[in-house]
Scaffold this active site. Sequence first.
Site, PDB file in Angstrom:
ATOM      1  N   PHE A 146     -44.002  -6.660   3.931  1.00  6.32           N
ATOM      2  CA  PHE A 146     -42.686  -6.014   3.460  1.00  6.32           C
ATOM      3  C   PHE A 146     -42.361  -7.420   2.913  1.00  6.32           C
ATOM      4  O   PHE A 146     -41.687  -7.939   3.819  1.00  6.32           O
ATOM      5  CB  PHE A 146     -42.283  -6.025   5.131  1.00  6.32           C
ATOM      6  CG  PHE A 146     -40.454  -4.785   4.845  1.00  6.32           C
ATOM      7  CD1 PHE A 146     -40.051  -4.018   4.621  1.00  6.32           C
ATOM      8  CD2 PHE A 146     -39.382  -6.020   4.767  1.00  6.32           C
ATOM      9  CE1 PHE A 146     -39.385  -3.740   3.661  1.00  6.32           C
ATOM     10  CE2 PHE A 146     -38.278  -5.645   4.178  1.00  6.32           C
ATOM     11  CZ  PHE A 146     -37.639  -4.512   3.648  1.00  6.32           C
ATOM     12  N   ASP A 233     -43.074 -15.846   2.495  1.00  7.17           N
ATOM     13  CA  ASP A 233     -41.848 -15.174   2.473  1.00  7.17           C
ATOM     14  C   ASP A 233     -41.387 -15.522   3.780  1.00  7.17           C
ATOM     15  O   ASP A 233     -42.227 -14.953   4.791  1.00  7.17           O
ATOM     16  CB  ASP A 233     -42.119 -13.714   2.260  1.00  7.17           C
ATOM     17  CG  ASP A 233     -40.955 -12.797   2.542  1.00  7.17           C
ATOM     18  OD1 ASP A 233     -40.633 -13.444   3.240  1.00  7.17           O
ATOM     19  OD2 ASP A 233     -41.726 -12.261   1.873  1.00  7.17           O
ATOM     20  N   LYS A 274     -32.129 -13.848   4.676  1.00  4.10           N
ATOM     21  CA  LYS A 274     -31.339 -13.804   5.435  1.00  4.10           C
ATOM     22  C   LYS A 274     -30.272 -14.357   6.384  1.00  4.10           C
ATOM     23  O   LYS A 274     -29.678 -15.560   6.472  1.00  4.10           O
ATOM     24  CB  LYS A 274     -32.656 -12.977   6.430  1.00  4.10           C
ATOM     25  CG  LYS A 274     -33.497 -11.256   6.477  1.00  4.10           C
ATOM     26  CD  LYS A 274     -34.363 -10.883   7.415  1.00  4.10           C
ATOM     27  CE  LYS A 274     -34.225  -9.878   6.561  1.00  4.10           C
ATOM     28  NZ  LYS A 274     -35.161  -9.518   6.263  1.00  4.10           N
TER      29      LYS A 274
HETATM   30  C1  LIG Z   1     -36.039  -8.591   4.703  1.00  2.26           C
HETATM   31  C2  LIG Z   1     -37.051  -8.887   4.697  1.00  2.26           C
HETATM   32  C3  LIG Z   1     -37.546  -9.108   3.187  1.00  2.26           C
HETATM   33  C4  LIG Z   1     -35.795  -8.753   1.920  1.00  2.26           C
HETATM   34  O1  LIG Z   1     -34.189  -8.837   2.057  1.00  2.26           O
HETATM   35  P1  LIG Z   1     -33.563  -8.181   1.632  1.00  2.26           P
HETATM   36  O2  LIG Z   1     -31.975  -8.985   1.814  1.00  2.26           O
HETATM   37  O3  LIG Z   1     -33.365  -7.025   2.543  1.00  2.26           O
HETATM   38  O4  LIG Z   1     -33.601  -7.331   0.633  1.00  2.26           O
HETATM   39  C5  LIG Z   1     -38.351  -9.468   2.296  1.00  2.26           C
HETATM   40  N1  LIG Z   1     -39.377  -9.873   2.660  1.00  2.26           N
HETATM   41  C6  LIG Z   1     -39.011  -9.754   4.147  1.00  2.26           C
HETATM   42  C7  LIG Z   1     -40.429 -10.890   5.100  1.00  2.26           C
HETATM   43  C8  LIG Z   1     -37.670  -9.507   4.735  1.00  2.26           C
HETATM   44  O5  LIG Z   1     -38.342  -8.797   6.109  1.00  2.26           O
END
Ligand SMILES: *Cc1c(COP(=O)(O)O)cnc(C)c1O
Length: 426
Positions: A146, A233, A274
């Site tokens: 994701f 990520d 985040k």
């Molecule tokens: C939440 C998330 C995203 C996307 O972040 P948004 O601010 O919702 O665009 C990308 N990678 C990971 C691992 C995430 O948990």
Amino acid sequence: MSVLEKMSSAEAIALENKYGAHNYHPLPVVLNRGEGVYVWDVEGKKYYDFLSAYSAVNQGHCHPKIVRAMVEQAQTLTLTSRAFYNDKLGVYEEYITNYFGFDKVLPMNTGAEAVETALKLCRKWAYEKKGINENEAQIIVCDGNFHGRTTTIISFSNDENARKNFGPYTAGFIKIAYDDIDALESVITSSKNIAGFLVEPIQGEAGVYMPSEDYLAKAKALCKANNVLFIADEVQTGIARTGSLLAVCGNCSCENKCEKQATYVTPDILILGKAISGGAYPVSAVLANDDIMNVIKPGQHGSTFGGNPVAAAVAMAALDVVTDENLSQNARKLGKIFRAEIGKYIETSNIAKLVRGKGLLNAVVINDTEESDTAWNICMKLADNGLLAKPTHGNIIRFAPPLVMNEEQLLDCISIIIKTLKQFEK
Ligand SMILES: *Cc1c(COP(=O)(O)O)cnc(C)c1O
């Protein structure tokens, strides 16, 4: 109704249903206040927050230090765009690059934008530094990933819901199994056109899947040997969530990164979002060293809001809180208690099958099928009992409270969770 009247939960939900796109399926609680580990609904019921806005609110709701930084900056200067300099961005850039140990940062707003930025950076590096022929670069990604919701990112998702009828899809990605080092080796050595490997150190949305202990280190070594960029990520796993500043830090006990730790892996490109703002403001960042970041020249990438003074002030305050309040250590300590206590209950439970996770990013697997609504029903009952969590699948519940929780609160939460699960035993 007038905005001055107090709204009931039912009314607020009806408004969203009528006027908002139905792209989410929220639990039917309507919140209007948050403080630390708690949130309150419009009827005044108090809950423990065990989602933390998908790990954005690691520092707790409405942290006074973060709110103060935001208000002060909002009263002074909010946005200049990058057409001009502002007096906060450079200070923030120095702060965050020192904090994570990289030469440079490229500031964006959301996680998906930061992932997009990393992909563009990786491709440009591949053409200009690695010497791949134009339009032939490939980036390796993992099954179950994701990384956000843009057209390119969903192009390499396995989630049919996220993908279906949003094509045509962006080319240039190769999907392999997660935590399969042999699969990575065979793809990475199969072609001269591999530019990068994009990976979550722990797959959060997929259901908190942790790779084998040595997976990330071996993956990084394979990348290095083949001149491929290792792109982490850490939008969800970063900022102390898993008991260290970054999940690639392994089990290090230092507050900042520690290269002596055998399990420490330095990403070539680090993606954060985040909790970089403690959930107060959309802030994301891509970090890399000069040999990579310098391929981006004026006009080649940007964002109107990226790097604005409010974002800069908020992010510095939010990262200060992570250090000042020892959130990594706290997440590590409380995570152990959580898994031990839930694990003890599971030994005699026929409804909960498994608890897994690291730090305060944990999941409980429910003894039912992925298609069932048991996890949802348990979350509804948890809400009744004063604790908010959300299923990631029909049979997996993620438990990720703010990292400012204390041990007494955690033990209270564990008893709520066990009491609730017991109501579902057969
Ligand atoms: C939440 C998330 C995203 C996307 O972040 P948004 O601010 O919702 O665009 C990308 N990678 C990971 C691992 C995430 O948990």
